[in-house]
Design a protein around this motif. Structure first.
Motif, mmCIF file in Angstrom:
data_model
loop_
_atom_site.group_PDB
_atom_site.id
_atom_site.type_symbol
_atom_site.label_atom_id
_atom_site.label_comp_id
_atom_site.label_asym_id
_atom_site.label_seq_id
_atom_site.Cartn_x
_atom_site.Cartn_y
_atom_site.Cartn_z
ATOM 1 N N LEU A 205 -1.812 -0.377 -5.616
ATOM 2 C CA LEU A 205 -2.169 0.186 -4.197
ATOM 3 C C LEU A 205 -2.278 0.243 -3.426
ATOM 4 N N SER A 206 -3.727 -0.960 -2.661
ATOM 5 C CA SER A 206 -4.320 -1.374 -2.036
ATOM 6 C C SER A 206 -3.933 -1.950 -1.465
ATOM 7 N N LEU A 207 -2.538 -2.493 -1.888
ATOM 8 C CA LEU A 207 -2.252 -4.268 -1.498
ATOM 9 C C LEU A 207 -0.813 -3.194 0.171
ATOM 10 N N GLU A 208 -0.209 -2.348 -0.846
ATOM 11 C CA GLU A 208 0.640 -1.232 -0.018
ATOM 12 C C GLU A 208 0.281 -0.407 0.981
ATOM 13 N N ALA A 209 -1.222 0.174 0.457
ATOM 14 C CA ALA A 209 -2.341 0.415 1.956
ATOM 15 C C ALA A 209 -2.483 -0.719 3.133
ATOM 16 N N ASP A 210 -2.871 -1.735 2.271
ATOM 17 C CA ASP A 210 -3.065 -2.649 3.403
ATOM 18 C C ASP A 210 -1.817 -2.957 4.599
ATOM 19 N N ASN A 211 -1.232 -3.087 3.658
ATOM 20 C CA ASN A 211 0.613 -3.072 4.118
ATOM 21 C C ASN A 211 1.178 -2.287 5.544
ATOM 22 N N THR A 212 0.754 -1.285 5.103
ATOM 23 C CA THR A 212 1.308 0.492 5.540
ATOM 24 C C THR A 212 0.267 0.056 6.990
ATOM 25 N N GLU A 229 -0.103 7.217 8.600
ATOM 26 C CA GLU A 229 -1.228 7.118 7.990
ATOM 27 C C GLU A 229 -2.276 7.303 6.928
ATOM 28 N N VAL A 230 -3.087 6.186 6.882
ATOM 29 C CA VAL A 230 -3.944 6.083 5.473
ATOM 30 C C VAL A 230 -4.626 6.171 5.079
ATOM 31 N N TYR A 231 -4.875 7.530 4.395
ATOM 32 C CA TYR A 231 -6.588 8.158 4.481
ATOM 33 C C TYR A 231 -7.705 7.089 3.727
ATOM 34 N N MET A 232 -6.882 7.597 2.600
ATOM 35 C CA MET A 232 -8.002 6.843 1.216
ATOM 36 C C MET A 232 -7.075 5.705 0.047
ATOM 37 N N ASP A 233 -8.457 5.158 -0.586
ATOM 38 C CA ASP A 233 -6.455 4.512 -0.968
ATOM 39 C C ASP A 233 -7.968 3.013 -1.864
ATOM 40 N N SER A 234 -6.810 3.192 -2.977
ATOM 41 C CA SER A 234 -8.349 2.222 -4.460
ATOM 42 C C SER A 234 -5.971 1.155 -4.847
ATOM 43 N N VAL A 239 -3.534 7.963 -0.601
ATOM 44 C CA VAL A 239 -3.402 8.786 -0.234
ATOM 45 C C VAL A 239 -3.110 8.461 1.099
ATOM 46 N N ALA A 240 -2.316 9.252 1.843
ATOM 47 C CA ALA A 240 -1.823 9.276 2.745
ATOM 48 C C ALA A 240 -1.351 10.790 3.638
#
Length: 539
Positions: A205-212, A229-234, A239-240
């Motif tokens: 999901l960190s890759l998805e967060a970067d894509n977003t 907007e993305v707030y937290m990720d791992s 968390v968006a």
């Protein structure tokens, strides 16, 4: 050897338990398909199954089969023109209504991944899932500052099953490539490996967060699309920002609110072409569960992009090739289309390009003059694949993801506004993009932007030149040595051939003389014996 026999037997058992052979009446299927489905009835699980009349048996079977089967169901759920309504209603549920997993397990994953207690991270956490899909589950929550968010968490223990299923797909792809020419032309196994990597990336999901974040940057301030907007990720948690909207398939809500569905469809198509050609970063998993529409302002609605896990990119050359191909089709210039494909290196030498142009005109030509509700895009695509097989065309694997996305887009557009003239809308966008990218002034500017990098690399130029010259010198010496060895070998062969010829000629002459004049051979032998005796005496 067939890999993972146990897994294959498990898939067979699931299909038999849910009696998937009864989804469609046998008389509506091709004969070969009937034979394949008869295998399902042979499994003992089918004999005692009570799922024959279960209205959700296909959905539940795909859920039990795992993430890859669910992905297939999601893809098919956009094809209302191909799938019977009773089957489609089950596939639609796979977009965000997959069987959820235990919330306590989910909370533990959040705490382990974000290194904090759920109550510390959120002021409120809703245990009832908002959505559950093939890879992850989504819950709503609120941050301590009052912002409403969604919490996306990957499913536990699915990576090993995905890897196992892809080993089976790889075996199947190799088998088909060895036996079917069309599979080789499509580079089927390369496509499987590319898709394997895409799915494995989706687990992070960190890759998805970067894509977003990247997609949000491209559409900041856009009146056509909004990206949360993305707030937290791992790796396991993202968390968006929580958004308000309805799926693009909810046409009843659009009609109730008086939304202009034609305008919405045009914006959707414009967004797609913008992603492919302006940004070279397109959403490649556009089923209705991932594409929403804002309902706050019905007179000026925006799309909302969700789940940016599977994204596509093309090389600059492939971008230009695809754009020029589409323009050639729109202008009904099929000879130009073939020339473009030839320049891209997709046509093998010796191909009858006139015949290929005629086939493409016959197959693709009707697409230009018909509205979307009269097009069978999937059927046309299959015909194009058949042409590629017959003419031995090489289709780059990186374009298959784009074709998959086009199937999604066409399916969504058909539902939203069937009369949409995609060619009228797309032509000016593509024409402007091609002109812009073939503009010599722009190309000179791009070269100018690369000058600093060239200057920085110039300091390494002397050593690179010396290395290159030494390499050429060594290569030249090696070639000279090889040439001398080849010349020596050639001389040896020629000498041996001459010796063999002389020896063979002498034998032939002696045999001829022996046949014609046997006494002459005796005289020769006596003379030779005399010479041998004389040589021994002198020795």
């Amino acid at each position: 050897m067939i890999p993972h026999i146990t897994r294959l037997l498990e898939l067979w058992r699931i299909a038999a338990h849910y009696r998937l052979d009864t989804l469609v009446p046998a008389e509506e299927l091709p004969i070969k398909a009937r034979h394949a489905l008869s295998l399902i009835r042979m499994h003992p699980a089918a004999w005692s199954s009570r799922e024959r009349k279960n209205p959700l048996k296909l959905k539940q079977a795909l859920e039990d089969m795992g993430p890859l089967a669910i992905k297939l169901g999601q893809l098919l759920s956009t094809r209302r023109d191909l799938i019977p309504p009773e089957i489609l209603s089950q596939l639609v549920l796979l977009q965000d209504r997959v069987k959820p997993y235990d919330v306590d397990v989910l909370k533990t994953r959040i705490q382990q991944s974000l290194k904090a207690d759920v109550n510390t991270l959120f002021a409120r956490f809703d245990e009832q899932p908002l959505a559950a899909a093939s890879i992850a589950q989504v819950h709503t929550a609120a941050l301590h500052d009052g912002r409403e968010v969604i919490v996306k968490v990957t499913r536990p223990n699915i990576r090993s099953q995905i890897l196992q299923d892809f080993e089976i797909l790889t075996w199947l792809g190799n088998t088909l490539e060895n036996r079917i020419e069309a599979a080789r032309a499509l580079h089927l196994n390369e496509i499987i490996q590319d898709y394997r990597q895409i799915i494995l990336n989706e687990l992070d999901l960190s890759l998805e967060a970067d894509n977003t974040r990247r997609m949000r940057h491209y559409f900041t301030g856009s009146s056509m699309m909004y990206v949360p907007e993305v707030y937290m990720d791992s790796t396991d948690v993202m968390v968006a920002e929580r958004i308000t909207g309805v799926p693009i398939s909810d046409t009843e809500t659009f009609d109730r609110l008086g939304m202009d569905r034609a305008l919405l469809a045009e914006r959707g198509l414009t967004i797609f072409f913008t992603q492919v050609f302006r940004d070279n970063f397109f959403h490649a998993d556009m089923h209705p569960g991932n594409v929403f529409v804002e309902t706050i302002n019905p007179s000026n609605p925006r799309f909302i992009a969700l789940d940016c896990a599977i994204m596509g990119e093309l090389s600059k050359q492939d971008q230009m090739t695809v754009a020029r191909m589409l323009l050639a089709v729109m202008n009904s210039n099929f000879m130009q289309l073939i020339q473009i494909v030839h320049q891209a290196g997709w046509i093998p030498p010796g191909t009858d390009q006139d015949a290929l142009a005629r086939e493409m005109r016959r197959t693709v030509g009707p697409m230009v003059s018909k509205p979307m509700d009269q097009l069978d895009f999937a059927g046309i695509l299959l015909q194009v694949m058949d042409i590629a097989r017959r003419f031995h065309l090489e289709i780059p694997p990186q374009l298959m993801l784009l074709l998959k996305t086009l199937v999604h887009v066409e399916g969504l557009g058909t539902d939203l506004y069937p009369q949409l003239d995609i060619w009228k809308l797309a032509k000016p966008i593509l024409t402007e993009w091609v002109k812009s990218n073939m503009n010599p002034v722009k190309n000179l500017k791009e070269i100018g932007q690369q000058v600093p990098d060239l200057l920085l690399g110039a300091q390494d130029l002397p050593s690179l030149m010396i290395d290159s010259l030494n390499g050429l010198k060594n290569q030249s010496a090696w070639h000279d040595k090889q040439l001398r060895e080849l010349q020596s070998l050639r001389m040896q062969i020629e000498t041996q051939q001459r010796s063999n010829w002389i020896f063979g000629s002498m034998i032939a002459i002696l045999l001829s003389i022996a046949i014609i004049a046997p006494w002459f051979v005796s005289v020769i032998l006596i003379i030779l014996a005399g010479f041998v005796s004389l040589w021994r005496v002198m020795k």
